[in-house]
Design an enzyme around this catalytic site. Structure first.
Site, mmCIF file in Angstrom:
data_model
loop_
_atom_site.group_PDB
_atom_site.id
_atom_site.type_symbol
_atom_site.label_atom_id
_atom_site.label_comp_id
_atom_site.label_asym_id
_atom_site.label_seq_id
_atom_site.Cartn_x
_atom_site.Cartn_y
_atom_site.Cartn_z
ATOM 1 N N GLU A 45 0.844 -1.210 0.000
ATOM 2 C CA GLU A 45 0.000 0.000 0.000
ATOM 3 C C GLU A 45 0.870 1.247 0.000
ATOM 4 O O GLU A 45 0.583 2.223 -0.715
ATOM 5 C CB GLU A 45 -0.923 -0.017 1.223
ATOM 6 C CG GLU A 45 -1.845 1.175 1.330
ATOM 7 C CD GLU A 45 -1.243 2.312 2.126
ATOM 8 O OE1 GLU A 45 -1.525 3.485 1.808
ATOM 9 O OE2 GLU A 45 -0.479 2.031 3.055
ATOM 10 N N ASP A 49 0.627 3.781 -3.255
ATOM 11 C CA ASP A 49 0.222 5.173 -3.092
ATOM 12 C C ASP A 49 1.119 6.091 -3.931
ATOM 13 O O ASP A 49 0.645 7.026 -4.589
ATOM 14 C CB ASP A 49 0.298 5.551 -1.610
ATOM 15 C CG ASP A 49 -0.018 7.012 -1.365
ATOM 16 O OD1 ASP A 49 -1.144 7.435 -1.644
ATOM 17 O OD2 ASP A 49 0.883 7.735 -0.888
ATOM 18 N N ASP A 118 -6.778 1.256 0.826
ATOM 19 C CA ASP A 118 -5.451 0.670 1.036
ATOM 20 C C ASP A 118 -5.225 -0.515 0.104
ATOM 21 O O ASP A 118 -4.132 -0.687 -0.454
ATOM 22 C CB ASP A 118 -5.298 0.209 2.483
ATOM 23 C CG ASP A 118 -5.137 1.360 3.456
ATOM 24 O OD1 ASP A 118 -4.998 2.517 3.008
ATOM 25 O OD2 ASP A 118 -5.148 1.112 4.679
ATOM 26 N N GLU A 121 -4.548 0.445 -3.603
ATOM 27 C CA GLU A 121 -3.185 0.953 -3.741
ATOM 28 C C GLU A 121 -2.173 -0.191 -3.681
ATOM 29 O O GLU A 121 -1.186 -0.201 -4.435
ATOM 30 C CB GLU A 121 -2.895 1.993 -2.658
ATOM 31 C CG GLU A 121 -3.643 3.297 -2.877
ATOM 32 C CD GLU A 121 -3.435 4.315 -1.785
ATOM 33 O OE1 GLU A 121 -3.727 5.497 -2.025
ATOM 34 O OE2 GLU A 121 -2.976 3.934 -0.681
#
Length: 228
Positions: A45, A49, A118, A121
């Protein structure tokens, strides 16, 4: 390793054929389901991101070559914020493929914005590690294309616009009141009323107070614009 039927179906919805399927399994493993032999998706995650951010920044620069940083920043935030990521995850039924512990499952983890954001990502990072940046960019743009096309309207903060409307007419900022809260604790729905000093008001229902306030503000703005 061979993917289970639910992960194979999810990979098809995502649009990526994993050479290293263990990356997808890890991306969809919530911390509540992790073990020493089964790592969770938090590190992925973190990486995803950044990959998402780079793809969106690049796409925004390409889409509007004359935009200033001040114009690009709210558009970028609208595309990468938690709610937007969660909506993308819902559109491809990511929740159905999540690997959750019993307590998280019972508390509605498959529907939670934070869990879904989350996970999507982490999935982006899995694609990046599996096949490189171009593959990750292709997946992101496939699923974010509609949002990119409508980003100007998404980036407009309705609460700020309503406050500016009120102040321009000598009114105090609008107020927001929780009218009702319904549904179970793990999946509540909030009814919020936005109201001006002059008495105009509008209500909206959403799964978070923030979203409901924005929706109520937008509804009130549309009503005010229709009356002028």
């Amino acid at each position: 390793m061979k993917l289970s039927a639910d992960l194979t179906a999810f990979a098809a919805r995502l649009g990526h054929d994993f050479a290293r399927p263990e990356l997808l399994l890890r991306a969809l493993t919530h911390p509540s389901m992790s073990s020493p032999s089964r790592p969770d998706n938090q590190r992925l995650e973190f990486l995803g991101d950044r990959v998402l951010g780079l793809v969106m920044a690049e796409a925004l620069l390409h889409a509007d070559k004359g935009a200033t940083e001040g114009q690009l920043a709210p558009r970028f935030n609208a595309l990468v914020r938690k709610e937007a990521c969660a909506e993308i995850a819902r559109a491809i039924n990511l929740g159905d493929a999540l690997k959750l512990g019993r307590s998280e499952m019972l508390s509605g983890g498959r529907r939670k914005d934070a869990v879904l954001a989350d996970a999507i990502e982490a999935v982006i990072a899995a694609v990046y590690l599996d096949a490189g940046f171009e593959a990750a960019r292709t997946v992101v743009l496939r699923h974010w294309s509609a949002r990119l096309a409508a980003v100007d309207s998404d980036a407009r903060d309705a609460k700020t616009m309503l406050q500016e409307w009120a102040q321009a007419r000598g009114q105090t900022p609008p107020t927001y009141h929780e009218v009702a809260r319904t549904g179970p604790d793990h999946a509540p729905e909030f009814t919020i009323r936005a109201q001006l000093d002059s008495g105009e008001a509008a209500q909206a229902v959403a799964k978070s107070k923030r979203q409901a306030e924005q929706m109520a503000a937008r509804a009130l703005l549309e009503r005010l614009e229709a009356e002028t």
